[in-house]
Structure formats: C-alpha cells, structure tokens
Scaffold this motif. Structure first.
Motif, PDB file in Angstrom:
ATOM      1  N   LEU A 107       1.148   3.082  -2.964  1.00  0.00           N
ATOM      2  CA  LEU A 107       0.820   1.660  -2.877  1.00  0.00           C
ATOM      3  C   LEU A 107       0.655   1.237  -1.415  1.00  0.00           C
ATOM      4  CD1 LEU A 107       3.199   0.033  -5.539  1.00  0.00           C
ATOM      5  CD2 LEU A 107       0.758   0.521  -5.762  1.00  0.00           C
ATOM      6  N   LEU A 108       1.547   1.715  -0.546  1.00  0.00           N
ATOM      7  CA  LEU A 108       1.443   1.415   0.886  1.00  0.00           C
ATOM      8  C   LEU A 108       0.128   1.923   1.456  1.00  0.00           C
ATOM      9  CD1 LEU A 108       4.974   2.092   2.443  1.00  0.00           C
ATOM     10  CD2 LEU A 108       3.546   0.096   2.851  1.00  0.00           C
ATOM     11  N   ILE A 109      -0.214   3.156   1.102  1.00  0.00           N
ATOM     12  CA  ILE A 109      -1.436   3.772   1.621  1.00  0.00           C
ATOM     13  C   ILE A 109      -2.666   3.034   1.078  1.00  0.00           C
ATOM     14  CG2 ILE A 109      -2.835   5.863   1.518  1.00  0.00           C
ATOM     15  CD1 ILE A 109      -0.165   7.438   1.569  1.00  0.00           C
ATOM     16  N   LYS A 110      -2.637   2.685  -0.213  1.00  0.00           N
ATOM     17  CA  LYS A 110      -3.772   1.958  -0.811  1.00  0.00           C
ATOM     18  C   LYS A 110      -3.962   0.603  -0.138  1.00  0.00           C
ATOM     19  CE  LYS A 110      -5.325  -0.195  -5.136  1.00  0.00           C
ATOM     20  NZ  LYS A 110      -6.727  -0.013  -4.746  1.00  0.00           N
ATOM     21  N   ALA A 111      -2.866  -0.120   0.077  1.00  0.00           N
ATOM     22  CA  ALA A 111      -2.964  -1.435   0.711  1.00  0.00           C
ATOM     23  C   ALA A 111      -3.518  -1.317   2.126  1.00  0.00           C
ATOM     24  CB  ALA A 111      -1.581  -2.104   0.728  1.00  0.00           C
ATOM     25  N   ALA A 112      -3.104  -0.290   2.851  1.00  0.00           N
ATOM     26  CA  ALA A 112      -3.608  -0.097   4.215  1.00  0.00           C
ATOM     27  C   ALA A 112      -5.068   0.339   4.207  1.00  0.00           C
ATOM     28  CB  ALA A 112      -2.746   0.931   4.939  1.00  0.00           C
ATOM     29  N   ALA A 113      -5.417   1.211   3.251  1.00  0.00           N
ATOM     30  CA  ALA A 113      -6.795   1.712   3.175  1.00  0.00           C
ATOM     31  C   ALA A 113      -7.780   0.599   2.850  1.00  0.00           C
ATOM     32  CB  ALA A 113      -6.886   2.827   2.131  1.00  0.00           C
ATOM     33  N   ASP A 114      -7.330  -0.406   2.119  1.00  0.00           N
ATOM     34  CA  ASP A 114      -8.205  -1.524   1.747  1.00  0.00           C
ATOM     35  C   ASP A 114      -8.313  -2.572   2.852  1.00  0.00           C
ATOM     36  OD1 ASP A 114      -8.635  -0.337  -0.680  1.00  0.00           O
ATOM     37  OD2 ASP A 114      -7.183  -1.544  -1.776  1.00  0.00           O
ATOM     38  N   SER A 115      -7.557  -2.389   3.932  1.00  0.00           N
ATOM     39  CA  SER A 115      -7.588  -3.350   5.030  1.00  0.00           C
ATOM     40  C   SER A 115      -8.548  -2.874   6.115  1.00  0.00           C
ATOM     41  CB  SER A 115      -6.181  -3.502   5.615  1.00  0.00           C
ATOM     42  OG  SER A 115      -6.216  -4.259   6.802  1.00  0.00           O
ATOM     43  N   LYS A 116      -9.339  -3.797   6.625  1.00  0.00           N
ATOM     44  CA  LYS A 116     -10.299  -3.443   7.676  1.00  0.00           C
ATOM     45  C   LYS A 116      -9.589  -2.996   8.957  1.00  0.00           C
ATOM     46  CE  LYS A 116     -13.861  -6.646   6.038  1.00  0.00           C
ATOM     47  NZ  LYS A 116     -14.690  -7.829   6.364  1.00  0.00           N
ATOM     48  N   ARG A 117      -8.352  -3.442   9.167  1.00  0.00           N
ATOM     49  CA  ARG A 117      -7.615  -3.102  10.388  1.00  0.00           C
ATOM     50  C   ARG A 117      -7.414  -1.593  10.537  1.00  0.00           C
ATOM     51  NH1 ARG A 117      -2.078  -5.502   9.924  1.00  0.00           N
ATOM     52  NH2 ARG A 117      -1.843  -4.813  12.076  1.00  0.00           N
ATOM     53  N   PHE A 118      -7.308  -0.888   9.408  1.00  0.00           N
ATOM     54  CA  PHE A 118      -6.916   0.524   9.469  1.00  0.00           C
ATOM     55  C   PHE A 118      -8.024   1.461   8.978  1.00  0.00           C
ATOM     56  CE2 PHE A 118      -3.141  -2.087   8.335  1.00  0.00           C
ATOM     57  CZ  PHE A 118      -2.457  -1.966   9.525  1.00  0.00           C
ATOM     58  N   LYS A 119      -9.252   0.950   8.918  1.00  0.00           N
ATOM     59  CA  LYS A 119     -10.350   1.727   8.345  1.00  0.00           C
ATOM     60  C   LYS A 119     -10.538   3.071   9.041  1.00  0.00           C
ATOM     61  CE  LYS A 119     -15.233   1.319   7.058  1.00  0.00           C
ATOM     62  NZ  LYS A 119     -16.432   0.436   7.073  1.00  0.00           N
ATOM     63  N   GLU A 120     -10.480   3.073  10.385  1.00  0.00           N
ATOM     64  CA  GLU A 120     -10.728   4.314  11.132  1.00  0.00           C
ATOM     65  C   GLU A 120      -9.639   5.360  10.896  1.00  0.00           C
ATOM     66  OE1 GLU A 120     -11.311   3.554  15.228  1.00  0.00           O
ATOM     67  OE2 GLU A 120     -13.079   2.277  14.937  1.00  0.00           O
ATOM     68  N   GLN A 121      -8.440   4.908  10.552  1.00  0.00           N
ATOM     69  CA  GLN A 121      -7.348   5.858  10.369  1.00  0.00           C
ATOM     70  C   GLN A 121      -7.445   6.624   9.058  1.00  0.00           C
ATOM     71  OE1 GLN A 121      -4.273   2.724  12.089  1.00  0.00           O
ATOM     72  NE2 GLN A 121      -3.241   4.680  11.770  1.00  0.00           N
ATOM     73  N   PHE A 122      -8.378   6.220   8.187  1.00  0.00           N
ATOM     74  CA  PHE A 122      -8.523   6.915   6.907  1.00  0.00           C
ATOM     75  C   PHE A 122      -9.766   7.795   6.867  1.00  0.00           C
ATOM     76  CE2 PHE A 122      -5.525   3.630   5.767  1.00  0.00           C
ATOM     77  CZ  PHE A 122      -4.671   4.303   4.901  1.00  0.00           C
ATOM     78  N   ASN A 123     -10.393   8.014   8.031  1.00  0.00           N
ATOM     79  CA  ASN A 123     -11.518   8.936   8.090  1.00  0.00           C
ATOM     80  C   ASN A 123     -11.041  10.348   7.767  1.00  0.00           C
ATOM     81  OD1 ASN A 123     -13.303   6.919   8.832  1.00  0.00           O
ATOM     82  ND2 ASN A 123     -13.056   7.283  11.034  1.00  0.00           N
ATOM     83  N   GLY A 124     -11.611  10.930   6.736  1.00  0.00           N
ATOM     84  CA  GLY A 124     -11.232  12.293   6.359  1.00  0.00           C
ATOM     85  C   GLY A 124     -10.005  12.374   5.473  1.00  0.00           C
ATOM     86  N   PHE A 125      -9.444  11.233   5.097  1.00  0.00           N
ATOM     87  CA  PHE A 125      -8.258  11.241   4.238  1.00  0.00           C
ATOM     88  C   PHE A 125      -8.512  10.384   3.006  1.00  0.00           C
ATOM     89  CE2 PHE A 125      -4.327   9.009   2.929  1.00  0.00           C
ATOM     90  CZ  PHE A 125      -3.611  10.101   2.460  1.00  0.00           C
ATOM     91  N   THR A 126      -8.362  10.992   1.838  1.00  0.00           N
ATOM     92  CA  THR A 126      -8.520  10.275   0.578  1.00  0.00           C
ATOM     93  C   THR A 126      -7.227  10.404  -0.212  1.00  0.00           C
ATOM     94  OG1 THR A 126     -10.869  10.841   0.532  1.00  0.00           O
ATOM     95  CG2 THR A 126      -9.889  10.031  -1.526  1.00  0.00           C
ATOM     96  N   PRO A 127      -6.607   9.283  -0.549  1.00  0.00           N
ATOM     97  CA  PRO A 127      -5.351   9.362  -1.304  1.00  0.00           C
ATOM     98  C   PRO A 127      -5.563   9.976  -2.681  1.00  0.00           C
ATOM     99  CG  PRO A 127      -5.695   7.150  -0.396  1.00  0.00           C
ATOM    100  CD  PRO A 127      -6.977   7.899  -0.231  1.00  0.00           C
ATOM    101  N   VAL A 128      -4.563  10.692  -3.148  1.00  0.00           N
ATOM    102  CA  VAL A 128      -4.631  11.335  -4.456  1.00  0.00           C
ATOM    103  C   VAL A 128      -4.511  10.282  -5.557  1.00  0.00           C
ATOM    104  CG1 VAL A 128      -2.126  11.703  -4.614  1.00  0.00           C
ATOM    105  CG2 VAL A 128      -3.687  13.245  -5.829  1.00  0.00           C
ATOM    106  N   GLU A 129      -5.109  10.545  -6.691  1.00  0.00           N
ATOM    107  CA  GLU A 129      -4.956   9.700  -7.866  1.00  0.00           C
ATOM    108  C   GLU A 129      -3.865  10.315  -8.750  1.00  0.00           C
ATOM    109  OE1 GLU A 129      -6.396   6.868  -8.777  1.00  0.00           O
ATOM    110  OE2 GLU A 129      -7.685   6.697  -7.006  1.00  0.00           O
ATOM    111  N   ILE A 130      -2.919   9.505  -9.172  1.00  0.00           N
ATOM    112  CA  ILE A 130      -1.847   9.988 -10.037  1.00  0.00           C
ATOM    113  C   ILE A 130      -2.088   9.467 -11.450  1.00  0.00           C
ATOM    114  CG2 ILE A 130       0.635   9.958 -10.518  1.00  0.00           C
ATOM    115  CD1 ILE A 130       1.226   9.784  -7.627  1.00  0.00           C
TER     116      ILE A 130
END
Length: 514
Positions: A107-130
């Motif tokens: 949930l923390l990672i999803k919330a951060a990934a959806d924020s424009k502030r942290f977009k560059e930090q998710f380049n090359g990283f895709t959270p797993v689906e459970i």
C-alpha cells in the motif's frame, strides 16, 4: 536432506525493492491463501511503521542514492512462503506468514508510485500483484488504509529519501519452503518456540543501539549490569510503576504494559553524529546532560571524589541510550523502600521521613496522639499491633497498595522530603478509600478511581507541596463502606476514624439535626 539444511537453503535476505518486485516472482503467482486470517492492520500499526522508517532514515543521515550497506539496513522481519504448483500446473507462492506487513508495504509503495513527486524513483521497478482471497473484511481494511497512507505520503515528512530508504535499504528475511507442513512447522516455531522477548528486553535492544559511537566502550558494563538485574523485578518495575505513572500523569488509562507500549520509553537522541540539528525543547536536556558528564569526568573528581547525580524525573522526556539505563536503575533503587517491609531495619529516604515525624509528634510521655505516616506504613504491611490488616495479601488489596506506592514515589520524586510524612497520610486516604468503598477491587476499579480524582496529574501541575495537599478529601461513613468483612481491614478503618476521614452513621445523623 535434514529439516535444518532445507530451511538453510530456503533462507534469503531481500531488500523491499526485490521482495515486492514483479522480477522476484516472474512466472509465479504470489497468493494470500484462503486459510490466512483477514488483513487487520490498523492506523496505529501503520503509524508505528512510518515512525520507525522516519526515525531510522534520520538516524543514519540517509541521502537519496546512498549505496546499500548491510550494516545500516533496517530489518522489517521474516516472511514465510510456500512454493508449489497450483491445479493448473502454474508455479504458485503462498504467503504463509507476514501477510499484514507485506500488504501494508505494498500500500505504501502503491501510494508513492501514484504520486508525481516520486515518479522517477519507480523507473525500472514494478510492484508485484498479490492475489487475495474473497474476503470483504480484507478489502474494506485495505481500502481504508490506502486512503490513510495516501494522506501520509502526500505530507512533506515523507521525502524521496524516506522512500529510497524503504525500497533499497529496508530488508526482510524470506524463507521459501516447498512442503506445506514444513512451512507451517517453521511458522509455529517462529511464533511459539522459546521465550518471547519481553517489553523491557526490546527496550534494552533499542537503547543499546542508541549509544553514541564515543560511548561504545560503556556498552559492556551497561549490559552486564542490566543482565544482573532480576528479570521479574524489571518486569514489575515497568508494568506496575514506570508505565502506569507515565500514563496516569498524562491523564491516560493504564491496564497492561505490552510490547505495543514500549514507545512510551523511547525519547530523544542527543548524539550529534545522528542528529546535528536539535529542537528548542531539547536544549535544556542537552545542557543538563553535558554539564553532569563534564563535572563527573573532570580531573578534580580524582581529588574531591564528588559525584553529581543526574536530576532525573519519572515523567521527563527520556534520553535514549546510556541515560535510559541510568534512569531505570535510579527508579529501581528509589522504589525499593516502598517494596521492602522491613522499615525498621534499613536506612533510606522513606525511613528518615517516617521517624522524623514520629519523633516530632511524640508527647512527653512517649506517646503519639494520632496515627502517623509510620503507623500507616506499618499497618499496610500488617506489622502494627492494634491496627490489624489481615487480608493485605488479596489481589485487590495489592492493587491498592501499588497505587499508594506509585503516588508516594511520584511525590518524593517531585518534592523530596518536604512535607513527605503529611503527603503519605494524604495519599493513604485517597488510595485506601478505594479499598473501603468496594467489595472487590480490580484493575478497572483503580482506573475509575483515578479518573474520578487524578492526583497524579494534580501532582505534576503542582509547584509546591501546598498546591498538592490543600484540596480536601472525601469523608466516608457506613453507607460508603461496601467491603463485606470489615474485620479484614480493621486497621485501615481505624486509621480513617482517627484521622477524621470516617464518621459513623449515628454521628452523621446527629450533626444533621444540629
């Protein structure tokens, strides 16, 4: 292959960015099995996790892009996985243990990934689906917690450095097993084998980590001193006195001290290598801390042998590390006279006040005209002839004695020996009226008694003994006394009578006629 060797081979330490990345589960499904309990982490659990993240990130002075160092990594616990083929022959990984933590991290990672502030930090990283079981409670809690986490992620406190620390410098111990019974057996051994760490053991570990580098040489002596303490005594010190007093003094309830409450004993770190910028409220503590150390370490102490004691207060903002251990030792020693029944045999702060008052109140014939603080202490220990208290040993009576001890300790901690004997009388009437007014006393009874008239809070707000002692206490009469057998507390009732805090029904009626 032995059980130990198979588990050793399955044991792996992963950073969060690997543990919760699709790359880790290529051609596999990560599943919460149907036999798992629902997702039930609350906002308090999330706050604890975030607080730990902020704290560790700040403590290490973490910067965006810092190289991973396993010595500085923050361990988030163990997860147990069961890897097997599903009915369709596809590889499936069941999360046997660690569901609550893993889903919250996602949930923390999803919330951060959806924020424009942290977009560059998710380049090359895709959270797993459970894959989740069909459970309305889980879905409801996930939705509620996601909204809560999104609000926190949008706060300035959740910085790119914090996200980077979470993804690349926090780790989990991952144990992947291929036999379900073996996975359950490992899960059971993780959660039930051996003795669970007590809250004070967790506090020891925390405060040892908080030592400054310059004080590392002191750690061994501190640990040895701590280990020499009786474990039962430490447990009772925290659960019966230190934790309740700090809660009651803030007007908060106290019933039980558990691992979830250890934050009450985490304070501030004055080590400049961790926290170069201090807040204004810390300045006074830092001045006192350094002044005491500088005085005691001065070369003059080799000649005059003088020692300056740190001016501890039981409700103070705690200083992490060495001072915490000093604080615990100080109050363990200070409490001892209240727990030791042999008042006549041991010189201490309590005995000095008791016998001083006794001496002042004795008449020319060597008799005392009214019960004194010494009489009270001897009575509640059932050691005073003519003031029998035969059932002092009952659990409810022990709760009342603990309440009395706690407030006497607080009073001495704040005002020392000034009017201490009078305070003991006052606190006795307040605490033991609970005993006389109840047929049975439970922990809930103690909490209700404090809520009705919280003397712990009043003491903390008092600037002198008079401020604390000037408010009259309630008189009791026969209607108030609900205890079934007064003979079991005869000495307590007698003291109430002789101090004017118990009047018979007949006297009350006569007074009303007049």
């Amino acid at each position: 292959m032995s059980e130990e060797s198979s588990i050793d081979e399955a044991y792996n330490i992963l950073r969060v960015s690997s543990f919760l990345s699709t790359k880790e589960y290529s051609n596999k499904k990560l599943v919460i099995p149907i036999y798992q309990r629902p997702y039930r982490w609350t906002e308090n659990n999330i706050i604890d996790l975030l607080t730990d993240l902020y704290y560790q990130c700040t403590k290490l002075g973490h910067n965006l892009g810092d190289v991973y160092n396993p010595d500085n990594a923050y361990r988030l616990g163990t997860v147990v996985l069961h890897q097997h083929n599903d009915e369709a022959g596809q590889m499936q990984v069941d999360l046997v243990d660690g569901q609550q933590r893993a889903l919250t991290l996602l949930l923390l990672i999803k919330a951060a990934a959806d924020s424009k502030r942290f977009k560059e930090q998710f380049n090359g990283f895709t959270p797993v689906e459970i894959n989740l079981p069909d459970c309305s409670e889980t879905q409801k809690n996930l939705s509620k917690n996601l909204e809560f986490i999104e609000r926190h992620v949008s706060n300035p406190e959740f910085t790119p450095e914090v996200l980077d620390f979470l993804l690349h410098h926090c780790e989990v111990v991952q144990v992947t097993l291929h036999d379900l019974s073996e996975a359950f057996q490992f899960f059971d051994s993780q959660n039930s084998r051996g003795l669970e760490l007590s809250p004070h053991d967790l506090l020891k570990a925390f405060h040892l980590r908080e030592f400054s580098a310059s004080e590392n040489s002191l750690k061994e002596a501190v640990v040895n001193n701590w280990e020499q303490k009786n474990t039962k005594d430490l447990k009772l010190l925290f659960s019966n006195y230190l934790y309740p007093i700090r809660q009651w003094s803030l007007g908060k309830p106290n019933l039980y001290f558990s691992k979830s409450d250890i934050h009450v004993f985490k304070g501030i770190n004055l080590n400049s290598e961790y926290y170069p910028h201090s807040y204004p409220f810390q300045k006074g503590l830092k001045i006192i801390h350094n002044t005491v150390d500088n005085y005691n370490q001065h070369a003059h102490r080799d000649f005059d042998q003088q020692i300056m004691e740190y001016p501890f207060q039981i409700t103070q903002t705690l200083i992490n590390g060495r001072r915490f251990f000093d604080w615990v030792g100080y109050y363990q020693k200070l409490l001892d006279p209240l727990l030791n029944k042999a008042i006549e045999e041991k010189d201490d702060w309590l005995k000095a006040a008791l016998y001083q008052q006794e001496k002042l109140q004795k008449s020319e014939h060597g008799k005392v005209s009214r019960p004194t603080a010494l009489t009270i202490m001897q009575t509640i220990d059932n050691r005073k002839e003519g003031y029998e208290y035969s059932h002092w040993w009952r659990q409810g009576d022990r709760y009342v004695r603990r309440l009395f001890n706690a407030l006497v300790l607080c009073y001495y901690d704040r005002f020392g020996e000034q009017d201490l004997a009078r305070a003991i009388e006052y606190i006795f009437i307040w605490a033991y009226s609970l005993r006389l007014q109840n047929a049975s006393v439970y922990l809930e009874s103690v909490e209700k008694h404090i809520r009705h008239n919280n003397l712990f809070m009043r003491l903390q707000q008092s600037l002198s003994p008079v401020d604390f002692l000037n408010k009259p206490l309630r008189q009791l009469n026969q209607k108030n006394l609900k205890i079934r057998n007064l003979e079991t507390v005869a000495g307590i009732k007698t003291i109430f009578e002789e101090l004017g805090y118990y009047i018979s029904k007949q006297v009350t009626e006569t007074t009303n006629v007049q």
